[in-house]
Design a protein around this motif. Structure first.
Motif, mmCIF file in Angstrom:
data_model
loop_
_atom_site.group_PDB
_atom_site.id
_atom_site.type_symbol
_atom_site.label_atom_id
_atom_site.label_comp_id
_atom_site.label_asym_id
_atom_site.label_seq_id
_atom_site.Cartn_x
_atom_site.Cartn_y
_atom_site.Cartn_z
ATOM 1 N N ASP A 160 0.155 -1.555 3.489
ATOM 2 C CA ASP A 160 1.438 -0.851 3.452
ATOM 3 C C ASP A 160 2.494 -1.691 2.742
ATOM 4 N N LEU A 161 2.491 -3.004 2.995
ATOM 5 C CA LEU A 161 3.433 -3.892 2.322
ATOM 6 C C LEU A 161 3.196 -3.888 0.821
ATOM 7 N N ALA A 162 1.933 -3.999 0.422
ATOM 8 C CA ALA A 162 1.603 -3.979 -1.008
ATOM 9 C C ALA A 162 2.058 -2.676 -1.653
ATOM 10 N N ASP A 163 1.872 -1.559 -0.960
ATOM 11 C CA ASP A 163 2.290 -0.269 -1.516
ATOM 12 C C ASP A 163 3.806 -0.206 -1.673
ATOM 13 N N GLN A 164 4.548 -0.713 -0.696
ATOM 14 C CA GLN A 164 6.001 -0.706 -0.794
ATOM 15 C C GLN A 164 6.497 -1.586 -1.934
ATOM 16 N N LEU A 165 5.776 -2.654 -2.222
ATOM 17 C CA LEU A 165 6.160 -3.577 -3.296
ATOM 18 C C LEU A 165 5.553 -3.203 -4.646
ATOM 19 N N ARG A 207 -0.460 1.057 -5.952
ATOM 20 C CA ARG A 207 -0.319 2.469 -5.594
ATOM 21 C C ARG A 207 -0.026 3.298 -6.841
ATOM 22 N N SER A 208 -0.622 4.477 -6.916
ATOM 23 C CA SER A 208 -0.489 5.305 -8.116
ATOM 24 C C SER A 208 0.541 6.413 -7.951
ATOM 25 N N THR A 209 1.051 6.607 -6.725
ATOM 26 C CA THR A 209 2.016 7.680 -6.484
ATOM 27 C C THR A 209 3.418 7.105 -6.373
ATOM 28 N N PRO A 210 4.407 7.748 -7.007
ATOM 29 C CA PRO A 210 5.787 7.269 -6.897
ATOM 30 C C PRO A 210 6.375 7.605 -5.531
#
Length: 220
Positions: A160-165, A207-210
């Protein structure tokens, strides 16, 4: 299940007492070879060995702004049942920063073996992470609490952290840990060491989604 009924709680660990508790858990979770090569600790323990390693981890946590320790506690007993060290590199080249080094109290053939293993790991990390990334450096669970979701909580937190960053994530994984990581989107990127106990480099893509949001323009 209501949050108040959950058996585990995930927390960030910043104090010496918290990191010491996780370190003792880490020692119990790993086999003798890993204890010696990566922690500089014998089996059974020789006096002060574990304290030396704890001091090293506390110093690293204080000195490196990218070092983040996460623990999972049993909500009934309050004791730690799992822990992980995440290293978050938000900018610039990522693979060669905070590279692993052998414990100071490992000598002779054991030190040579340690240098070889860590050299392979550092080389693979540089190869697979030319830019910023989130690195799961250590992950372990009390043997009495395995397969109950504590490890998944920690891996999800890091993902989740990686996706937020908007960063990729990376792990040096044992074959035993592959399934857990694959369920969170990691894939095998290459072998680090061959053989029955060989480790594998695993990556998770950006992550590929904005992230969408905002309010529509008001009609005039």
């Amino acid at each position: 299940m209501a949050a108040s009924d959950a058996p585990f709680v995930l927390v960030r660990c910043t104090t010496k007492d918290e990191i010491a508790a996780l370190t003792r858990l880490q020692y119990d979770a790993f086999p003798p070879f890993i204890r010696k090569i990566f922690m500089g600790c014998s089996t059974p323990l020789i006096q002060d060995e574990l304290d030396v390693y704890i001091e090293r981890l506390v110093d690293e946590a204080n000195e490196h702004p990218n070092d983040v320790w996460i623990g999972v506690k049993d909500t009934e007993t309050g004791k730690f049942v799992a822990g992980s060290d995440w290293r978050v590199f938000t900018n610039g080249p990522g693979g060669d920063r905070n590279a692993d080094r052998p414990p100071d109290n490992v000598y002779g053939k054991e030190r040579e073996a340690c240098l070889g293993i860590l050299g392979n790991m550092n080389e693979a990390r540089r190869k697979h992470n030319p830019g910023p990334f989130v690195h799961l450096h250590i992950c372990f669970t009390d043997s009495a609490y395995r397969r109950r979701g504590a490890g998944a909580m920690m891996v999800k937190w890091g993902c989740d952290l990686a996706d937020q960053l908007f960063l990729p994530a990376y792990i040096e994984a044992s074959k035993e840990g592959n399934f857990l990581y694959k369920t969170h989107g990691f894939y095998e990127a290459g072998m680090i060491a061959e053989g029955e106990d060989g480790a594998v480099a695993m990556k998770r893509d950006v992550r590929s989604t904005p992230i969408m949001g905002g309010k529509a323009k008001l009609a005039t």
